[in-house]
Design a protein around this motif. Structure first.
Motif, PDB file in Angstrom:
ATOM      1  N   VAL A 226       0.856  -1.121   0.101  1.00 43.63           N
ATOM      2  CA  VAL A 226       0.051   0.045   0.026  1.00 43.63           C
ATOM      3  C   VAL A 226       0.924   1.305   0.109  1.00 43.63           C
ATOM      4  CG1 VAL A 226      -1.610   1.474   1.284  1.00 43.63           C
ATOM      5  CG2 VAL A 226      -1.956  -1.233   1.074  1.00 43.63           C
ATOM      6  N   TYR A 227       2.159   1.171   0.658  1.00 49.45           N
ATOM      7  CA  TYR A 227       2.866   2.420   0.687  1.00 49.45           C
ATOM      8  C   TYR A 227       3.454   2.682  -0.613  1.00 49.45           C
ATOM      9  CZ  TYR A 227       3.080   2.474   5.762  1.00 49.45           C
ATOM     10  OH  TYR A 227       2.983   2.387   7.287  1.00 49.45           O
ATOM     11  N   PHE A 228       3.649   1.618  -1.294  1.00 48.07           N
ATOM     12  CA  PHE A 228       4.216   1.604  -2.813  1.00 48.07           C
ATOM     13  C   PHE A 228       3.084   2.402  -3.781  1.00 48.07           C
ATOM     14  CE2 PHE A 228       5.423   0.686  -7.129  1.00 48.07           C
ATOM     15  CZ  PHE A 228       6.807   0.571  -6.939  1.00 48.07           C
ATOM     16  N   VAL A 229       2.056   1.856  -3.558  1.00 49.67           N
ATOM     17  CA  VAL A 229       0.883   2.158  -4.493  1.00 49.67           C
ATOM     18  C   VAL A 229       0.625   3.512  -4.322  1.00 49.67           C
ATOM     19  CG1 VAL A 229      -1.526   1.917  -5.129  1.00 49.67           C
ATOM     20  CG2 VAL A 229      -0.038   0.074  -4.750  1.00 49.67           C
ATOM     21  N   GLN A 230       0.933   3.991  -2.852  1.00 54.03           N
ATOM     22  CA  GLN A 230       0.461   5.161  -2.252  1.00 54.03           C
ATOM     23  C   GLN A 230       1.367   6.456  -2.899  1.00 54.03           C
ATOM     24  OE1 GLN A 230       1.271   6.034   1.722  1.00 54.03           O
ATOM     25  NE2 GLN A 230      -0.193   7.510   1.942  1.00 54.03           N
ATOM     26  N   GLU A 231       2.660   5.967  -3.295  1.00 49.23           N
ATOM     27  CA  GLU A 231       3.766   6.787  -3.836  1.00 49.23           C
ATOM     28  C   GLU A 231       3.116   6.864  -5.534  1.00 49.23           C
ATOM     29  OE1 GLU A 231       6.080   8.752  -2.421  1.00 49.23           O
ATOM     30  OE2 GLU A 231       5.061   7.926  -0.822  1.00 49.23           O
ATOM     31  N   ALA A 341      -7.118  -8.962 -16.947  1.00 50.02           N
ATOM     32  CA  ALA A 341      -6.775  -7.526 -16.916  1.00 50.02           C
ATOM     33  C   ALA A 341      -7.482  -6.494 -17.764  1.00 50.02           C
ATOM     34  CB  ALA A 341      -5.465  -7.415 -17.517  1.00 50.02           C
ATOM     35  N   LYS A 342      -8.140  -7.128 -19.054  1.00 49.89           N
ATOM     36  CA  LYS A 342      -8.743  -6.245 -20.024  1.00 49.89           C
ATOM     37  C   LYS A 342     -10.216  -5.867 -19.285  1.00 49.89           C
ATOM     38  CE  LYS A 342      -6.977  -8.038 -24.282  1.00 49.89           C
ATOM     39  NZ  LYS A 342      -7.259  -8.743 -25.192  1.00 49.89           N
ATOM     40  N   LEU A 343     -10.876  -6.876 -18.365  1.00 47.92           N
ATOM     41  CA  LEU A 343     -11.889  -6.789 -17.463  1.00 47.92           C
ATOM     42  C   LEU A 343     -11.820  -5.486 -16.675  1.00 47.92           C
ATOM     43  CD1 LEU A 343     -14.948  -7.539 -17.445  1.00 47.92           C
ATOM     44  CD2 LEU A 343     -14.287  -9.180 -15.636  1.00 47.92           C
ATOM     45  N   LEU A 344     -10.442  -5.687 -15.912  1.00 46.22           N
ATOM     46  CA  LEU A 344     -10.371  -4.757 -15.062  1.00 46.22           C
ATOM     47  C   LEU A 344     -10.174  -3.107 -15.617  1.00 46.22           C
ATOM     48  CD1 LEU A 344      -7.525  -6.463 -12.618  1.00 46.22           C
ATOM     49  CD2 LEU A 344      -9.660  -5.166 -11.823  1.00 46.22           C
ATOM     50  N   VAL A 345      -9.402  -3.276 -16.885  1.00 41.64           N
ATOM     51  CA  VAL A 345      -9.396  -1.879 -17.406  1.00 41.64           C
ATOM     52  C   VAL A 345     -10.609  -1.393 -18.095  1.00 41.64           C
ATOM     53  CG1 VAL A 345      -8.444  -0.795 -19.581  1.00 41.64           C
ATOM     54  CG2 VAL A 345      -6.954  -2.357 -18.147  1.00 41.64           C
ATOM     55  N   ALA A 346     -11.627  -2.407 -18.580  1.00 43.73           N
ATOM     56  CA  ALA A 346     -12.812  -1.762 -18.942  1.00 43.73           C
ATOM     57  C   ALA A 346     -13.845  -1.247 -17.729  1.00 43.73           C
ATOM     58  CB  ALA A 346     -13.472  -3.079 -19.610  1.00 43.73           C
ATOM     59  N   ASN A 347     -13.551  -1.705 -16.705  1.00 42.12           N
ATOM     60  CA  ASN A 347     -14.064  -1.194 -15.168  1.00 42.12           C
ATOM     61  C   ASN A 347     -13.559  -0.063 -14.858  1.00 42.12           C
ATOM     62  OD1 ASN A 347     -16.258  -3.135 -15.789  1.00 42.12           O
ATOM     63  ND2 ASN A 347     -15.608  -4.801 -14.411  1.00 42.12           N
ATOM     64  N   GLY A 348     -12.477   0.291 -15.422  1.00 43.82           N
ATOM     65  CA  GLY A 348     -11.943   1.892 -14.867  1.00 43.82           C
ATOM     66  C   GLY A 348     -10.971   1.621 -13.904  1.00 43.82           C
ATOM     67  N   VAL A 349     -10.214   0.542 -13.635  1.00 43.84           N
ATOM     68  CA  VAL A 349      -8.909   0.618 -12.674  1.00 43.84           C
ATOM     69  C   VAL A 349      -8.083   1.480 -13.026  1.00 43.84           C
ATOM     70  CG1 VAL A 349      -7.662  -1.267 -13.901  1.00 43.84           C
ATOM     71  CG2 VAL A 349      -7.812  -1.225 -11.572  1.00 43.84           C
ATOM     72  N   LYS A 350      -7.527   2.066 -12.188  1.00 40.70           N
ATOM     73  CA  LYS A 350      -6.457   3.323 -12.176  1.00 40.70           C
ATOM     74  C   LYS A 350      -5.229   2.930 -11.833  1.00 40.70           C
ATOM     75  CE  LYS A 350     -10.042   6.704 -11.348  1.00 40.70           C
ATOM     76  NZ  LYS A 350     -10.598   7.695 -10.172  1.00 40.70           N
ATOM     77  N   ALA A 351      -5.261   1.955 -11.018  1.00 43.21           N
ATOM     78  CA  ALA A 351      -3.852   1.376 -10.294  1.00 43.21           C
ATOM     79  C   ALA A 351      -3.963  -0.074  -9.885  1.00 43.21           C
ATOM     80  CB  ALA A 351      -3.430   2.393  -9.000  1.00 43.21           C
ATOM     81  N   PHE A 375       1.057   0.664 -12.575  1.00 44.11           N
ATOM     82  CA  PHE A 375       1.352  -0.823 -12.155  1.00 44.11           C
ATOM     83  C   PHE A 375       2.770  -0.776 -11.106  1.00 44.11           C
ATOM     84  CE2 PHE A 375       3.139  -4.701 -13.178  1.00 44.11           C
ATOM     85  CZ  PHE A 375       2.137  -5.726 -12.724  1.00 44.11           C
ATOM     86  N   GLY A 376       2.410  -1.366 -10.128  1.00 40.77           N
ATOM     87  CA  GLY A 376       3.406  -1.572  -9.213  1.00 40.77           C
ATOM     88  C   GLY A 376       3.992  -3.244  -9.173  1.00 40.77           C
ATOM     89  N   ALA A 380       8.942  -4.885  -6.480  1.00 38.19           N
ATOM     90  CA  ALA A 380       9.203  -3.587  -6.042  1.00 38.19           C
ATOM     91  C   ALA A 380       7.896  -3.533  -5.102  1.00 38.19           C
ATOM     92  CB  ALA A 380       9.101  -2.552  -7.133  1.00 38.19           C
ATOM     93  N   ALA A 381       6.945  -3.869  -5.284  1.00 40.76           N
ATOM     94  CA  ALA A 381       5.537  -3.223  -4.352  1.00 40.76           C
ATOM     95  C   ALA A 381       5.284  -4.195  -3.254  1.00 40.76           C
ATOM     96  CB  ALA A 381       4.221  -3.265  -5.428  1.00 40.76           C
TER      97      ALA A 381
END
Length: 457
Positions: A226-231, A341-351, A375-376, A380-381
């Motif tokens: 979560v800290y990584f995604v927060q950045e 992944a395509k389904l997530l994108v179609a549903n508006g995922v940002k990160a 994308f983390g 790294a994440a």
């Protein structure tokens, strides 16, 4: 004679492809290992084009071959007196920057390919933390589900009886992973101590607080993700506040990713286990999840008995059909394929932040990057767990115990630095915004330079 940039890139690309072809030939049918190697190799082409010294020194050939792969028999007796035999593994992949460090996984899927993929990834993940730890991984095809505490104890004691020959505080320091928590680590530590006849606290991490464990270790991987995604979000002008989040899994990583995301103002609406997933439109009740998974050790399907407004669905992949702003895959490898992944994108995922090891296939990652999803990558994440394991090692060496706040602050700083290192490497080598390439390059360079300095060994 001076060659053009295009020619240098082609030479580097040919080199990478040649080494990868050798790995495929030498390690047939090891698909998970091939996937991990290819993902990293493809990122390193610009490094070899810019610094041919790494090609000349055979760094790629050496870094992709384990220094040591240990396979052993693990016999144990169940509560009915029946003898079982499992297979144990430990890959000691690279010790250029420190003792081998990486978890032990107990799961029926464990084989040489999976252990090698995890160990190879661990080299670069550990490098990114900035801590002096090399890459290793281990485990067994033993399934702890449905086993009694006594059966778990007998198995882990047998496992450690063989493993103890190859590990030590300054040689190889295992920790937990899937199927290996505080109970299993405790049994293994007791057996190691019994055999070796001394108290080497630093030989295992993830220990109980009463015998050398570190505050914050349990939370570290989930919090760190979560800290990584927060950045990532911060740089994009966004945050967890008010975001809808889907977290796969309901184990240690998932639980504390949910906890930290909720503390930052996110609404986590789903989690899962190997049987299926729960969707709670009101937001996942973390206390219920902890009671079910940590105390009662039951299936996540029990959640709807406590919260009847929630929905339980059989099967895991459907969790990615739930619309969300942020996806945190924290369950297992390759859980998000191209279709998901395509389904997530179609549903508006940002990160997307990978809390598990390699939870997205190469095709899925390409979908995210092509569609400008933040994308983390896992190395790294999800490096927070091993980072705090290294902090546990440091505390053991100094005979000290830091407060939770001290450990958490160090974890936060480490994750921020990992993010910055990945961003800077991506920018320097011509891939701005691509943290997959950035993390791979940043992790590789530190290890490669150490290997160069130490000669051909």
């Amino acid at each position: 004679m001076t060659i053009s940039t295009e020619e240098r890139n082609q030479v580097a690309k040919n080199y990478v492809e040649e080494v990868f072809a050798t790995i495929q030939k030498r390690n047939p049918n090891e698909n998970e290992f091939h996937q991990a190697v290819k993902e990293i190799f493809d990122s390193l082409v610009p490094v070899f084009a810019k610094h041919p010294k790494y090609m000349e020194s055979g760094i790629l050939e050496r870094i992709s071959e384990p220094e040591r792969l240990i396979t052993f028999r693990v016999p144990w007796v169940d509560d009915n007196g029946k003898v079982h035999v499992n297979r144990g593994f430990r890959v000691q992949f690279n010790s250029a920057i420190g003792p081998y460090k990486g978890g032990l996984r107990f799961h029926p899927s464990v084989n040489a390919s999976i252990i090698k993929f995890l160990g190879f990834e661990q080299i670069f993940k550990n490098s990114l933390t900035g801590q002096p730890i090399g890459g290793g991984k281990g485990g067994s095809d033993f399934d702890p589900k449905g086993k009694s505490d006594n059966e778990i104890m007998r198995f882990t004691q047998s496992f450690m009886t063989e493993l103890c020959k190859y590990i030590g505080p300054d040689a190889d320091v295992p920790a937990g992973d899937i199927g290996v928590g505080a109970r299993e680590v405790g049994y293994m530590f007791g057996q190691y101590k019994r055999i070796r006849g001394g108290y080497e606290a630093g030989v295992l991490t993830g220990k109980g607080l009463g015998y050398g464990g570190s505050l914050g270790r349990t939370e570290a991987t989930g919090y760190g993700t979560v800290y990584f995604v927060q950045e990532m979000l911060k740089d994009a002008g966004s945050s967890f506040e008010g975001s809808t989040v889907v977290v796969s899994g309901s184990g240690n990583v998932s639980t504390y990713a949910i906890e930290k995301a909720q503390s930052l103002g996110a609404k986590v609406v789903a989690c899962s286990d190997s049987g299926g997933y729960v969707y709670d439109p009101n937001g996942i009740n973390l206390a219920t999840v902890k009671q079910i998974k940590e105390v009662e050790r039951k299936r996540i399907s029990e959640y709807v008995n406590v919260h009847p407004h929630a929905e339980y669905h059989e099967g895991c992949t459907g969790i990615w059909s739930i619309p969300c702003d942020i996806a945190l895959p924290c369950a297992t490898q390759n859980e998000i394929n191209e279709e998901s992944a395509k389904l997530l994108v179609a549903n508006g995922v940002k990160a997307v932040g990978e809390g598990a090891n390699m939870p997205s296939t190469l095709e899925a990652i390409e979908v995210f990057l092509t569609n400008s999803v933040l994308f983390g990558p896992a190395k790294a994440a999800n490096a927070g767990g091993v980072a705090v394991s290294a902090l546990e090692m440091a505390q053991n060496s100094m005979r000290l115990a830091w407060t939770f706040e001290e450990v958490d602050a160090k974890l936060h700083d480490i994750m921020v630095n990992i993010y910055k290192s990945a961003v800077n490497a991506a920018n320097e080598y011509g891939y701005p915004g691509n943290l997959v390439v950035g993390a791979n390059i940043a992790g590789f360079l530190k290890v490669a330079d150490a290997m160069m300095a130490q000669g051909v060994i």
